[in-house]
Design an enzyme around this catalytic site. Structure first.
Site, short mmCIF file in Angstrom:
data_model
loop_
_atom_site.label_atom_id
_atom_site.label_comp_id
_atom_site.label_asym_id
_atom_site.label_seq_id
_atom_site.Cartn_x
_atom_site.Cartn_y
_atom_site.Cartn_z
N GLU A 187 2.71 6.79 -2.85
CA GLU A 187 2.61 8.39 -3.06
C GLU A 187 2.81 9.61 -2.89
O GLU A 187 2.69 10.79 -3.53
CB GLU A 187 1.15 8.42 -3.90
CG GLU A 187 -0.04 6.86 -3.91
CD GLU A 187 -0.28 6.07 -3.31
OE1 GLU A 187 -0.70 4.64 -3.43
OE2 GLU A 187 -0.25 6.45 -2.52
N ASP A 235 0.49 -0.94 -0.59
CA ASP A 235 -0.02 -0.09 -0.07
C ASP A 235 1.11 0.96 -0.05
O ASP A 235 1.84 1.42 0.08
CB ASP A 235 -0.63 0.23 1.60
CG ASP A 235 -2.52 0.91 1.19
OD1 ASP A 235 -2.45 1.49 0.14
OD2 ASP A 235 -3.19 0.50 1.69
N ASP A 283 -9.34 3.74 -2.80
CA ASP A 283 -9.66 4.42 -2.51
C ASP A 283 -11.37 4.68 -2.25
O ASP A 283 -11.28 6.01 -2.60
CB ASP A 283 -9.71 4.82 -1.11
CG ASP A 283 -8.52 4.80 -0.20
OD1 ASP A 283 -8.28 2.99 -0.63
OD2 ASP A 283 -7.69 4.98 0.52
#
Length: 789
Positions: free
Chosen positions: A438, A435, A501
């Protein structure tokens, strides 16, 4: 980034030096170099106090032309650099003709005018792909630092104190009438990029805006070519949004490096792009089954996990992977890679008990180290964490208090990070959800001196590579898989990626599909999303519709934020829906895994926008609510509470996979579907292999497989390969229809059967046949079967 004010004027504070005419050129064995002044040269005095731009044309691979544009010789700056796979020993053919220079790379070529206005055009065979005319390429001088915030707010994105954003290189490609541009990463805005401004800059912004976790500086045109900007840093695109007839790419600095990728069609250009930047590894067959997650902020322990897994088994819902999300570790200590012993006192025993049930195990990780983690002090002392410009460890409080970043440019830091994960693999973990990656700062320094602006997008590549390489080393490449959120160009080599998400609504479900299709047109072969939506809790209808969509994607995961995503928490019918489509996906695995092998070999994605498969059908150009799942299955998810869906079928006679009804293509349909169905069609003239198991995704796909033959008419031919679990061909089938006779040749050492749909044979040679409710069943099949229709 926009540089002009209308068609003729520059924006305030900018000076555009447009390239108008070639000054000189040089040809060598590797390519062509142009020397182009930015001013008009009429006398010798005009060569003084002037600017000259150098353009270099080469061909690193067949069908690919590289263009390197530079003002000052920066050697294209410091790293990091994308990995480029050149074709060993390949040289272009170059013609120095009277009026032009032609550089050939296979069927793709560039024609460069030698006199008059500067002009170079790219072709594939006789077909013009795109062209760059006089003034399209420009060297731009922007405002000084004091003027940055006053002139055009866009400049703020380029304005760290240590880097003057006052120089840019721009190239513009002709945008033809009817030409559409696709790709540029996983973008959730409309699938067709025309009219959009796109900045290649990874952000953690969810799925509901123009931001993206996966920005890829590559676009694909429906004219059968692509353009890849070889820049890890921020690249800006104006797709008919500054000048309506141009697709513009620009970068800050003194150089621009790009590749034009030709092809016979869109798929050909996309395949050439992945040959240049890398192709996806073949994920293991088990990864295509259903993944179930603990969800994010929910409360759970071993008893909760066992209850979910047993509940799925009791309801006959095959489960392949169980995923532990963030809170398998103790709060505030992400990441320390240690189980929270308050809830998991015996992690080794727990994992062994789950694996005894046939499950694979995935755990959540990220590249951040919170200050409370014992790994923070360890990493700081060893110099394994990214540093500020003053040498201190970079930290901030968003996500984890005082968190730092692992410096993956340091080989020792990579080995240190991998060693923590290797201990989990030894414990029984099979894969990792990689995960984040970014929100990478640019006011930092790296161990190897990498440019921090370029590292913003590239950081995720190093992160995922460390994890994927570890899995390859410990598990073997055929068992390696991650579940990654962020990516840059080349990240397709580390599958699988998921959409991030999203929200538990129909619009968010639709935006997720748009993002996935765009992502798959950017060089990535495998993609997933959070079934039911991540944020909020879906109403039962959204969950059920999303389950059908999710289980007809390459990879399928039930995951969310603050509630469990087991189907019985929604309603009884949700259990039926998840069971039905999970069984269906397992049965389809001979077909799906065959398509996955094709993806790994060619770079053509498993999930395809309709235009990628049917580029000549104008009705497919902007379709973004349906897709092809491999070569032969068309899927149209349902995005409305009224159970209605509108979809399009290209020309031909398409057969609904679930009810056998035949539809005439070349038109749109609007229909209503219950939750146990949706538009799922088999392409005319195709062979669809169906397996003999529905309870797991990994089995002997060729053993007693059934080959379904759909819609064969005279002149049609098809083939299919059914792989084993290593990707090797275990069954090869070819079918051709001519003169009313359908001939099927099958090469395998396994028993198989055929089912003929939509026709009743007059005679059959090489098999016995009988009519069934599903179709005409042919058994006892020999290696060659002839069916007289």
């Amino acid at each position: 980034m926009k540089f002009t004010d209308g068609q003729w004027m520059a924006r305030a504070g900018l000076t555009l030096h447009r390239l108008e005419a070639m000054g000189d050129y040089h040809i060598d064995a590797n390519g062509v170099t142009l020397y182009v002044p930015t001013n008009r040269v009429q006398t010798r005095g005009d060569t003084l106090n002037a600017t000259m731009i150098t353009l270099r044309f080469t061909a690193p691979r067949e069908e690919i032309i590289r263009v390197q544009i530079s003002h000052f010789d920066e050697s294209y700056g410091s790293g990091p650099h994308f990995t480029i796979y050149e074709q060993e020993g390949f040289l272009p053919a170059i013609e120095d003709l009277e009026d032009q220079i032609v550089l050939h790379s296979g069927q793709t070529r560039v024609e460069i005018a030698k006199s008059g206005k500067l002009h170079y055009a790219f072709y594939h065979g006789a077909r013009l792909l795109t062209e760059c005319s006089a003034g399209s390429m420009a060297y731009i001088i922007g405002p000084g630092e004091a003027e940055i915030n006053r002139v055009n707010g866009n400049f703020a994105a380029y304005a760290p104190d240590w880097r003057r954003p006052d120089r840019f290189i721009r190239e513009q490609f002709s945008l033809s009438v009817g030409e559409n541009i696709y790709g540029l990463g996983e973008r959730f805005t409309p699938l067709v990029r025309n009219g959009q401004s796109v900045d290649i800059w990874n952000k953690d912004g969810g799925t509901g805006s123009e931001q993206s976790y996966k920005n890829i500086p590559f676009f694909l045109s429906n004219r059968g070519y692509g353009v890849f900007a070889n820049h890890p840093e921020q690249v800006s695109y104006e797709v008919g949004s500054e000048l309506t007839t141009k697709t513009q790419v620009s970068v800050p600095g003194e150089a621009l490096d790009y590749f034009v990728l030709g092809g016979a069609d869109m798929k050909g250009a996309l395949s050439n792009y992945t040959a240049l930047t890398g192709r996806a590894s073949l994920p293991p067959a088990w990864s295509f089954g259903l993944w179930l997650s603990t969800s994010f902020t929910t409360d759970y322990d071993e008893q909760t996990v066992a209850r979910f897994i047993d509940g799925m088994a009791q309801r006959d819902i095959p489960l392949s992977v169980f995923h532990y999300d963030c809170f398998w570790m103790r709060e505030y200590q992400w990441c320390d890679f240690e189980w929270d012993k308050r809830f998991f006192p015996d992690p080794e025993g727990m994992l062994a008990r789950l694996k005894a049930k046939g499950l694979k195990i995935c755990v959540w990780i990220n590249p951040y180290i919170g200050q409370k983690s014992k790994l923070f002090a360890e990493g700081k002392a060893a110099g394994y964490l990214v540093k500020r410009l003053d040498g201190s460890v970079w930290q901030f409080d968003m996500w984890q208090p005082g968190m730092a970043l692992v410096d993956f440019t340091n080989p020792q830091a990579c080995a240190w990070y991998a060693s923590k994960l290797e201990a989990l693999l030894e414990m029984g973990v099979d894969c990792f959800k990689t995960d984040f990656g970014e929100r990478i700062p640019v006011d930092v320094q790296y161990y190897d001196g990498s440019d921090p602006v370029k590292m913003h997008n590239y950081y995720t590549h190093l992160y995922n590579k460390v994890v994927f390489d570890l899995l390859c080393r410990v598990k073997g490449r055929d068992e390696a898989v991650v579940f990654a959120r962020s990516a840059t160009a080349g990240g397709q080599a580390f599958p699988v990626h998921w959409g991030g998400d999203c929200t538990a609504t129909y619009p968010s479900m639709a935006e997720s599909l748009r993002g996935g299709l765009s992502f798959c047109m950017s060089g990535f072969g495998f993609w997933s999303h959070d079934i039911g939506g991540f944020e909020q809790t879906a109403p039962p209808d959204v969950y059920k519709r999303w389950a059908a969509f999710g289980l007809l994607s390459s990879h399928s995961r039930l995951h969310g934020s603050n509630s469990y995503r087991v189907p019985w928490n929604f309603d009884d019918e949700a259990v039926d829906v998840v069971r039905y489509f999970t069984h269906l996906k397992c049965a389809l695995m001979p077909y799906l895994y065959g398509q996955a092998v094709q993806t790994a070999q060619t770079g053509i994605p498993m999930m395809r926008a309709m235009v990628l498969e049917f580029p000549q059908d104008a009705a497919c150009a902007a379709l973004e609510r349906q897709y092809m799942l491999g070569d032969n299955l068309l899927v149209a998810p349902i995005f409305s509470a009224d159970n209605q869906v509108t979809y399009y079928l290209p020309e031909g006679r398409w057969t609904h996979l679930l009810n056998g009804k035949v539809y005439e293509g070349g038109r749109f349909y609007t229909e209503e579907y219950g939750f146990l169905s949706l538009p799922l069609f088999v392409r005319p003239g195709s062979i669809l292999p169906i397996g003999n198991q529905t309870g797991r995704p990994d089995y002997d796909f060729a053993d007693h497989a059934t080959l379904h033959l759909y819609g064969f008419e005279d002149g049609m031919q098809a083939c299919c390969n059914v792989p084993d679990q290593k990707g090797a061909c275990a069954l090869e089938a070819q079918a051709a229809c001519s003169g009313g006779v359908l001939t099927v040749h099958v090469r395998t050492d396994k028993s198989y059967s055929l089912v003929l749909h939509g026709a009743v044979p007059q005679a059959v040679e090489g098999a016995a046949f009988e009519e069934t409710q599903e179709g005409v069943l042919l058994t006892g099949c020999q290696s060659s079967v002839k069916i007289t229709l």
